[in-house]
Design a protein around this motif. Sequence first.
Motif, PDB file in Angstrom:
ATOM      1  N   ALA A 569       0.853  -1.311  -0.053  1.00 42.41           N
ATOM      2  CA  ALA A 569       0.163   0.084   0.129  1.00 42.41           C
ATOM      3  C   ALA A 569       0.857   1.356  -0.032  1.00 42.41           C
ATOM      4  CB  ALA A 569      -0.947   0.010   1.306  1.00 42.41           C
ATOM      5  N   GLY A 570       0.805   1.934  -1.090  1.00 43.57           N
ATOM      6  CA  GLY A 570       1.287   3.170  -1.067  1.00 43.57           C
ATOM      7  C   GLY A 570       2.611   3.286  -1.459  1.00 43.57           C
ATOM      8  N   LYS A 571       3.247   2.092  -1.718  1.00 46.45           N
ATOM      9  CA  LYS A 571       4.717   2.104  -1.967  1.00 46.45           C
ATOM     10  C   LYS A 571       5.058   1.320  -3.061  1.00 46.45           C
ATOM     11  CE  LYS A 571       5.488   2.265   2.880  1.00 46.45           C
ATOM     12  NZ  LYS A 571       6.018   1.379   4.199  1.00 46.45           N
ATOM     13  N   GLY A 572       4.360   0.188  -3.375  1.00 48.50           N
ATOM     14  CA  GLY A 572       4.745  -0.511  -4.667  1.00 48.50           C
ATOM     15  C   GLY A 572       3.759  -1.703  -4.666  1.00 48.50           C
ATOM     16  N   ALA A 573       4.744  -2.768  -5.605  1.00 51.52           N
ATOM     17  CA  ALA A 573       4.080  -4.099  -5.613  1.00 51.52           C
ATOM     18  C   ALA A 573       5.292  -5.289  -5.579  1.00 51.52           C
ATOM     19  CB  ALA A 573       3.309  -4.257  -6.978  1.00 51.52           C
ATOM     20  N   GLY A 585       8.931  -0.184  -7.056  1.00 49.77           N
ATOM     21  CA  GLY A 585       8.002   0.902  -6.309  1.00 49.77           C
ATOM     22  C   GLY A 585       8.904   1.972  -6.109  1.00 49.77           C
ATOM     23  N   LYS A 586       8.554   2.968  -5.125  1.00 50.53           N
ATOM     24  CA  LYS A 586       9.384   4.230  -4.628  1.00 50.53           C
ATOM     25  C   LYS A 586      10.599   3.590  -4.326  1.00 50.53           C
ATOM     26  CE  LYS A 586       5.124   6.568  -3.503  1.00 50.53           C
ATOM     27  NZ  LYS A 586       4.440   7.269  -2.543  1.00 50.53           N
ATOM     28  N   PRO A 587      11.668   4.482  -4.457  1.00 51.26           N
ATOM     29  CA  PRO A 587      13.089   4.098  -4.045  1.00 51.26           C
ATOM     30  C   PRO A 587      13.034   4.042  -2.519  1.00 51.26           C
ATOM     31  CG  PRO A 587      13.174   5.941  -5.685  1.00 51.26           C
ATOM     32  CD  PRO A 587      11.554   5.769  -5.434  1.00 51.26           C
ATOM     33  N   LYS A 588      11.983   4.752  -1.790  1.00 52.33           N
ATOM     34  CA  LYS A 588      11.719   4.743  -0.388  1.00 52.33           C
ATOM     35  C   LYS A 588      11.635   3.394   0.018  1.00 52.33           C
ATOM     36  CE  LYS A 588       8.818   6.876   3.298  1.00 52.33           C
ATOM     37  NZ  LYS A 588       7.983   7.852   3.584  1.00 52.33           N
ATOM     38  N   LEU A 589      11.015   2.566  -0.722  1.00 51.43           N
ATOM     39  CA  LEU A 589      10.503   1.186  -0.345  1.00 51.43           C
ATOM     40  C   LEU A 589      11.851   0.375  -0.237  1.00 51.43           C
ATOM     41  CD1 LEU A 589       8.699  -1.351  -0.222  1.00 51.43           C
ATOM     42  CD2 LEU A 589       8.836  -1.488  -2.668  1.00 51.43           C
ATOM     43  N   GLY A 594      16.538  -1.827   3.953  1.00 53.39           N
ATOM     44  CA  GLY A 594      17.696  -1.588   4.390  1.00 53.39           C
ATOM     45  C   GLY A 594      18.741  -1.585   3.288  1.00 53.39           C
ATOM     46  N   ILE A 595      18.167  -1.413   2.018  1.00 52.31           N
ATOM     47  CA  ILE A 595      19.079  -1.547   0.908  1.00 52.31           C
ATOM     48  C   ILE A 595      19.586   0.145   0.800  1.00 52.31           C
ATOM     49  CG2 ILE A 595      19.577  -1.614  -1.591  1.00 52.31           C
ATOM     50  CD1 ILE A 595      17.183  -3.821  -1.260  1.00 52.31           C
ATOM     51  N   SER A 596      21.032   0.058   0.666  1.00 49.08           N
ATOM     52  CA  SER A 596      21.630   1.583   0.461  1.00 49.08           C
ATOM     53  C   SER A 596      21.244   2.131  -0.936  1.00 49.08           C
ATOM     54  CB  SER A 596      22.825   1.568   0.654  1.00 49.08           C
ATOM     55  OG  SER A 596      23.597   2.913   0.388  1.00 49.08           O
ATOM     56  N   THR A 597      20.788   3.386  -1.078  1.00 50.97           N
ATOM     57  CA  THR A 597      20.554   4.182  -2.301  1.00 50.97           C
ATOM     58  C   THR A 597      21.555   5.081  -2.565  1.00 50.97           C
ATOM     59  OG1 THR A 597      18.977   5.732  -1.413  1.00 50.97           O
ATOM     60  CG2 THR A 597      18.162   3.476  -2.572  1.00 50.97           C
ATOM     61  N   ALA A 598      22.657   5.196  -1.445  1.00 50.15           N
ATOM     62  CA  ALA A 598      23.483   6.401  -1.501  1.00 50.15           C
ATOM     63  C   ALA A 598      24.079   6.545  -2.958  1.00 50.15           C
ATOM     64  CB  ALA A 598      24.696   6.285  -0.436  1.00 50.15           C
ATOM     65  N   HIS A 599      24.559   5.371  -3.582  1.00 54.79           N
ATOM     66  CA  HIS A 599      25.079   5.474  -5.091  1.00 54.79           C
ATOM     67  C   HIS A 599      24.432   6.069  -6.106  1.00 54.79           C
ATOM     68  CE1 HIS A 599      22.999   1.788  -5.009  1.00 54.79           C
ATOM     69  NE2 HIS A 599      23.301   1.471  -6.390  1.00 54.79           N
ATOM     70  N   ILE A 600      22.834   5.975  -5.780  1.00 53.18           N
ATOM     71  CA  ILE A 600      22.085   6.785  -7.045  1.00 53.18           C
ATOM     72  C   ILE A 600      21.268   7.791  -6.556  1.00 53.18           C
ATOM     73  CG2 ILE A 600      21.872   4.565  -8.338  1.00 53.18           C
ATOM     74  CD1 ILE A 600      19.438   4.068  -6.743  1.00 53.18           C
ATOM     75  N   ASP A 601      21.366   8.530  -5.089  1.00 54.58           N
ATOM     76  CA  ASP A 601      20.838   9.393  -4.781  1.00 54.58           C
ATOM     77  C   ASP A 601      20.810  10.751  -5.572  1.00 54.58           C
ATOM     78  OD1 ASP A 601      19.566   7.927  -2.484  1.00 54.58           O
ATOM     79  OD2 ASP A 601      21.155   8.780  -0.747  1.00 54.58           O
TER      80      ASP A 601
END
Length: 808
Positions: A569-573, A585-589, A594-601
């Motif tokens: 709900a509200g984030k993806g599938a 879904g959203k990168p926030k998902l 716990g997956i780092s998104t620093a390399h693509i922020d």
Amino acid sequence: MQKTEQEEKSACCSTEIAQEQTAVSCCSNKDAQTEQLADPGDIKTYKVTGMDCPSCASTLEKGLSKREGIQSVKVNYAAGKMAVGAVNADIFEAIPGYVKKFGFEAEPERPARDARVYQVSGMDCSSCAATLEKHMTGNPGVQSVRVNFSTGKMHIAHTLTDEQVIKEVQKSGFDAKPATLRNQKKEAQQSVKPLPITTISGLLLALGFIGSFTAIPDWLVTVFYAAAIVIGGYKPARSAFYAVKSRSLDMNVLMVTAAIGAALIGEWFEGATVVWLFALGNALQNRSIERTRDSIRSLINLTPSEAVIKTAGGTVVKDVEDVSLNDIMIVKPGEKIPLDGEITAGLSSLNQAPITGESLPVDKEPGDTVYAGTVNESGSLEVKVTRLSEDTTIARIIHLVEEAQEKKAPTQAFIDRFAAVYTPIVFVLALLVMVIPPLAGFGAWGEWFYRGLALLVVACPCALVISTPVAIVSAIGNAARNGVLIKGGTFLEKAGAIKAIAFDKTGTLTEGKPKVTQVITLQDDSETLVSIAKTIEEHSTHPIAQAVISYANERNIASKLGSDFSAIAGKGATAVIDGTEYFAGKPKLFSEMGISTAHIDERIDVLQNEGNTLVAVGTRDHILGLIAVADTVRDITVRSIEKLKQAGISEMVMLTGDNEGTAKKMAAETGVDRYFSELMPEDKVSAVKKLQSEGKQVAMVGDGINDAPALATADLGIAMGGAGTDTAMETADIVLMADNLEKLPHTIRLSRKALTIIKQNIWFSLITKLAALMLIFPGFLTLWMAVLSDTGAALIVILNSMRLLRMK
């Protein structure tokens, strides 16, 4: 439909009577206070005749209120009406008898019908419309009437039958019939050729003129001239008779007076020339006016008169008026759609230009809406009827256009007021010219009588009165043929004065449907990434999911075999593919897992600032890539805005709820000059007001529903996509039937051209009249020159206005 002043007064009067009835019923009989009061339906209104003064009304009130069973009586002397409340219906039948005993006559008022429209033929000029209006207003069965010469229509609220209305119109010298769609279609298909009266009159005039230079007797020359006057002047004389009978001073009265006056003083050639030039001018004017009316008749003829209907036993051909809702129509390639409907079987391309003005065919499939009058270009279709013939989109367009053509623009209203004062003043001046100079010894009676006759001819401002309405009818007709509804002359004039246009972004400048703009892979190739995303999103109806699926389908990328589909709900599938759990879904998902998104922020920030919505695709361990989705600018938008600038619009403004970065990027792509970002729907009203406070005439373009407050606040509200939106067709000032801006530049250019032509017409009419007036007193203006200046000016004004019909 707007109420006339007369209807509003009548409504107010009825309210006052009803209020006063309540007061009478409460205090006229104290013993009745415990009784149940009459229902609203137990009050009837009567028309009372024979009252000489207000005291008669008082006498009747007091006398009737004493009658048993009558609860309330209110007599309005000024209106000649009486409202009676009674305990039962039998009392109402006895009321006329009671009233008669007091010396008056009463008859129940029949409820007025809704205003009906009749097509009137035989009107030669705008003053004929005024004559007919005056005559019809005098009938007690007519509540209100409005006649429009430009469209040849009469709107009338009445209690008469159609036959009685037609007979009453004939008493004014014209013919009428109900303006039903079927009648109008028949009229559009018929080409009536009038008798060559003008030609015969002209030949007799020529014979007389030639005879005056030969040896034939003078009496025979006079006979030729007299015959030319009688044959050419019969119709104007008939119209003049009805005008005088209706106490109306129109061009026919003035022209007939001039012709008879010329004959009385022995100027038979002048009289015959006056009649022939007037008849010729009217014939040419009528032919030209018919051309402007044809702009709507051409729309009426767009729809077929018959439809092929599928039945259990095969197919039958029916008149479109006899087709029922939910009938199935068969439409073959090359045929026009007879009625609005929904495709149930078949694929085809349809030419919707008659409705939307779009030049390119539109692909249609089962479930799509089709409109009457559009052309089926390729495949055979089965169409379920969703609207009857009188309710189709094209029928409503015709109705709205006709209404619009009959609404007076501010300029036209001013000219009508001016003409109403000008004509009687010049008429009185003509009489004074005939009498005062010869009495004062400044010339012979015959000389000044002749000049007075010339002044009579100049007294009718035909060209001036017709200068605005014909231009408006032509411009609105042109717009309608090109898929634009302009709701009246007022809005046509406003469109011509617009300096700034505010556009809603979503669905107006943009498609309103998100599309994939970029695919960024971090591990696998892009096709694998899209295939995984499609597999997960196939079970979702979200617009973002649909954008991903459409992108994959366009590139023939197949989905994978998945299982365990579920939405977050509200984030993806999520779904399981080849034994691995994948997420979209959203990168926030992924951050929450716990997956780092620093390399693509940094990349995420750039894409989001450019107005993209991001779909991250990956597993519980890592992100595979990003799919950027955004609303895209329409192909036609940039070209339309460029054309609007060329048309003279000084400022283009975009209103959007997007953030500053997205708004700036979109403004650069579309070519708008200015933007307001991060707006809530109600903030759009404030943005429009801000533009207005800067001294600009502002038009607002939106979809006609969500943008309704801003459309209403702007000086001009323009709605897009009217063909599929009833609300837009009813609420906006101007409606673009297609769902794009393609026709907006044409509308602005057309409006500005119309304003220019109206100004040209007014100045030309005034200068012509002024020149004629100045030439009369020195004796330079002959009678036939006066007629030529009047009818010639009117014809030139009409032809000038008709240029708007040809504008592309």
